[in-house]
Design a protein around this motif. Structure first.
Motif, PDB file in Angstrom:
ATOM      1  N   ILE A  39      22.570  18.683  24.794  1.00  0.00           N
ATOM      2  CA  ILE A  39      21.597  17.931  25.691  1.00  0.00           C
ATOM      3  C   ILE A  39      20.293  18.552  25.559  1.00  0.00           C
ATOM      4  N   GLU A  40      19.458  17.658  25.329  1.00  0.00           N
ATOM      5  CA  GLU A  40      17.850  17.879  25.297  1.00  0.00           C
ATOM      6  C   GLU A  40      17.312  18.141  26.371  1.00  0.00           C
ATOM      7  N   VAL A  41      16.352  19.283  26.826  1.00  0.00           N
ATOM      8  CA  VAL A  41      15.918  19.453  28.106  1.00  0.00           C
ATOM      9  C   VAL A  41      14.644  19.330  27.609  1.00  0.00           C
ATOM     10  N   ALA A  42      13.713  18.396  28.380  1.00  0.00           N
ATOM     11  CA  ALA A  42      12.251  18.449  28.195  1.00  0.00           C
ATOM     12  C   ALA A  42      11.419  19.168  29.237  1.00  0.00           C
ATOM     13  N   LEU A  43      10.594  20.141  28.769  1.00  0.00           N
ATOM     14  CA  LEU A  43      10.028  20.947  29.952  1.00  0.00           C
ATOM     15  C   LEU A  43       8.699  20.712  29.696  1.00  0.00           C
ATOM     16  N   ILE A  44       7.665  21.181  30.682  1.00  0.00           N
ATOM     17  CA  ILE A  44       6.160  20.770  30.443  1.00  0.00           C
ATOM     18  C   ILE A  44       5.634  21.788  29.280  1.00  0.00           C
ATOM     19  N   ASN A  45       4.921  21.200  28.470  1.00  0.00           N
ATOM     20  CA  ASN A  45       4.142  22.092  27.551  1.00  0.00           C
ATOM     21  C   ASN A  45       4.890  23.026  26.841  1.00  0.00           C
ATOM     22  N   GLY A  46       6.266  22.568  26.659  1.00  0.00           N
ATOM     23  CA  GLY A  46       7.059  23.520  25.789  1.00  0.00           C
ATOM     24  C   GLY A  46       8.038  22.820  24.944  1.00  0.00           C
ATOM     25  N   PRO A  47       8.591  23.492  24.009  1.00  0.00           N
ATOM     26  CA  PRO A  47       9.411  22.619  23.040  1.00  0.00           C
ATOM     27  C   PRO A  47      10.769  22.395  23.752  1.00  0.00           C
ATOM     28  N   MET A  48      11.554  21.365  23.232  1.00  0.00           N
ATOM     29  CA  MET A  48      12.785  21.025  23.876  1.00  0.00           C
ATOM     30  C   MET A  48      13.887  22.036  23.875  1.00  0.00           C
ATOM     31  N   LEU A  49      14.445  22.439  24.888  1.00  0.00           N
ATOM     32  CA  LEU A  49      15.386  23.360  24.960  1.00  0.00           C
ATOM     33  C   LEU A  49      16.937  22.491  24.641  1.00  0.00           C
ATOM     34  N   LYS A  50      17.630  23.093  23.986  1.00  0.00           N
ATOM     35  CA  LYS A  50      18.964  22.278  23.815  1.00  0.00           C
ATOM     36  C   LYS A  50      20.043  23.140  24.583  1.00  0.00           C
ATOM     37  N   ILE A  51      21.025  22.233  25.675  1.00  0.00           N
ATOM     38  CA  ILE A  51      21.855  22.941  26.105  1.00  0.00           C
ATOM     39  C   ILE A  51      23.324  22.319  25.975  1.00  0.00           C
ATOM     40  N   GLY A  52      24.328  23.035  26.062  1.00  0.00           N
ATOM     41  CA  GLY A  52      25.648  22.354  25.781  1.00  0.00           C
ATOM     42  C   GLY A  52      25.660  21.333  26.890  1.00  0.00           C
ATOM     43  N   PRO A  53      26.846  20.221  26.131  1.00  0.00           N
ATOM     44  CA  PRO A  53      27.048  19.098  27.293  1.00  0.00           C
ATOM     45  C   PRO A  53      27.851  19.755  28.732  1.00  0.00           C
ATOM     46  N   MET A  54      27.056  19.143  29.605  1.00  0.00           N
ATOM     47  CA  MET A  54      27.284  19.449  31.136  1.00  0.00           C
ATOM     48  C   MET A  54      28.857  19.408  31.478  1.00  0.00           C
ATOM     49  N   GLU A  55      29.527  18.373  31.028  1.00  0.00           N
ATOM     50  CA  GLU A  55      30.918  18.019  31.483  1.00  0.00           C
ATOM     51  C   GLU A  55      31.828  19.354  30.792  1.00  0.00           C
ATOM     52  N   LEU A  56      31.477  19.592  29.631  1.00  0.00           N
ATOM     53  CA  LEU A  56      32.053  20.624  29.188  1.00  0.00           C
ATOM     54  C   LEU A  56      31.905  22.001  29.739  1.00  0.00           C
ATOM     55  N   GLN A  57      30.966  22.314  29.954  1.00  0.00           N
ATOM     56  CA  GLN A  57      30.305  23.487  30.600  1.00  0.00           C
ATOM     57  C   GLN A  57      30.946  23.622  32.031  1.00  0.00           C
ATOM     58  N   GLU A  59      15.437  13.910  35.520  1.00  0.00           N
ATOM     59  CA  GLU A  59      16.094  12.706  35.217  1.00  0.00           C
ATOM     60  C   GLU A  59      17.177  13.089  33.891  1.00  0.00           C
ATOM     61  N   TYR A  60      18.391  12.850  34.175  1.00  0.00           N
ATOM     62  CA  TYR A  60      19.295  12.948  33.243  1.00  0.00           C
ATOM     63  C   TYR A  60      19.834  11.769  32.557  1.00  0.00           C
ATOM     64  N   LYS A  61      19.676  11.204  31.421  1.00  0.00           N
ATOM     65  CA  LYS A  61      20.187   9.988  30.863  1.00  0.00           C
ATOM     66  C   LYS A  61      20.205  10.145  29.464  1.00  0.00           C
ATOM     67  N   ASP A  62      21.285   9.409  28.869  1.00  0.00           N
ATOM     68  CA  ASP A  62      21.511   9.435  27.432  1.00  0.00           C
ATOM     69  C   ASP A  62      21.386  10.563  26.573  1.00  0.00           C
ATOM     70  N   GLY A  63      21.960  11.650  27.230  1.00  0.00           N
ATOM     71  CA  GLY A  63      21.977  13.064  26.456  1.00  0.00           C
ATOM     72  C   GLY A  63      20.729  13.806  26.461  1.00  0.00           C
ATOM     73  N   LYS A  64      19.799  13.356  27.490  1.00  0.00           N
ATOM     74  CA  LYS A  64      18.413  13.745  27.560  1.00  0.00           C
ATOM     75  C   LYS A  64      18.104  14.257  29.216  1.00  0.00           C
ATOM     76  N   ILE A  65      17.661  15.356  29.321  1.00  0.00           N
ATOM     77  CA  ILE A  65      16.984  15.784  30.721  1.00  0.00           C
ATOM     78  C   ILE A  65      15.592  15.938  30.658  1.00  0.00           C
ATOM     79  N   ASP A  66      15.049  15.101  31.384  1.00  0.00           N
ATOM     80  CA  ASP A  66      13.420  15.136  31.637  1.00  0.00           C
ATOM     81  C   ASP A  66      12.980  16.081  32.858  1.00  0.00           C
ATOM     82  N   TYR A  67      12.757  17.139  32.561  1.00  0.00           N
ATOM     83  CA  TYR A  67      12.541  18.235  33.631  1.00  0.00           C
ATOM     84  C   TYR A  67      11.153  18.751  33.551  1.00  0.00           C
ATOM     85  N   LYS A  68      10.197  17.625  33.328  1.00  0.00           N
ATOM     86  CA  LYS A  68       8.910  18.212  32.990  1.00  0.00           C
ATOM     87  C   LYS A  68       8.053  18.858  34.441  1.00  0.00           C
TER      88      LYS A  68
END
Lengths: 62, 204
Positions: free
Chosen positions: B131-149, B4-13
């Protein structure tokens, strides 16, 4: 409404082209370094030569 | 895959971590300042079926002391600097040569982490809008803004970049801010015909 950055398109494209060229040069230097690493017989051998090789490849601008 | 991608966060647990993801999660523990992961690994994180030899990371401008602490922490986590032999050399590489500093796992060369200090307007924007990407059992990964990439990769335009764009666009199309994407495309002078040829659709 989200506010977009006020970018100067010409400056942006110039920066991007410069970065592309820097990336190209960096990738070529990395390949040279990787090949030097592959040629070493052991990691101990690599450790002994590492500083010299880095200096040769990264300080000699291509 | 479900995310789920919403408000600058992606929940990808739900993501099943691959060896490269585990390596990235280990490496980012050394980054105790602002950073964003950009380019190829972002597509790979979202299951693009290709390999990469480097993971591109943009970091904030940091002091020599912060750089020293970062290098020590990365070394403590089992990484070493590929293309610099000490802190002074690394600092000079990043700031004088405006190049990148590479780290790999000890006794390996690939994959490696290619670190660059934010310099251009795009780099700074990416750092400031991660964009903060939440993965299971891990710290958040930060990726660049999708539109710019997406706009940036379309501008670069290699086959690999275009394929990454197609992958990311197809996955995130519904969540992307199209006005923002349009703005970046225009600023980077990406032609509508380029967008259409890569994505088989018009930018709405």
């Amino acid at each position: 409404m989200k506010e977009f950055p006020n970018w100067d398109s010409k400056k942006l494209i110039k920066e991007l082209e410069e970065e592309k060229e820097r990336n190209r040069q960096e990738r070529l230097r990395f390949i040279d370094l990787y090949v030097e690493w592959l040629k070493r017989k052991s990691n101990a051998d690599w450790e002994r030569r590492r500083k010299t090789v880095i200096n040769e490849i990264y300080r000699k601008k291509s | 895959m479900k995310f789920e991608y919403k408000d600058g966060k992606i929940d990808y647990k739900t993501k099943v971590l691959k060896p490269l993801d585990v390596l990235v999660l280990r490496f980012v523990k050394a980054l105790e300042f602002r950073y964003v992961i950009v380019s190829g690994y972002v597509a790979i994180l979202f299951e693009r079926s290709r390999e990469t030899e480097d993971v591109d990371i943009i970091i904030d401008k940091i002091s020599k002391e912060q750089l020293k602490q970062f290098i020590e922490k990365a070394e403590g986590l089992g990484f070493f600097m590929i293309n610099a032999f000490d802190v002074e050399d690394a600092y000079s590489l990043l700031y004088e040569d405006v190049s990148s500093l590479r780290f790999a796992e000890k006794d390996e060369f690939v994959p490696n982490f290619e670190i660059k200090v934010a310099k251009s307007d795009m780099d700074l924007y990416s750092i400031e809008h991660p964009i903060e990407v939440a993965l299971i059992n891990g710290p958040m990964l930060k990726i660049g803004p999708m539109e710019l990439q997406i706009a940036y990769k379309l501008r670069l335009g290699s086959d690999k970049d275009n394929e990454d764009v197609r992958h990311l666009y197809r996955l995130f199309a519904k969540s992307l801010n199209k006005q923002e994407l349009k703005y970046f495309l225009q600023k980077l002078d990406v032609k509508e015909s380029t967008f259409e040829s890569v994505l088989n659709e018009r930018i709405s």
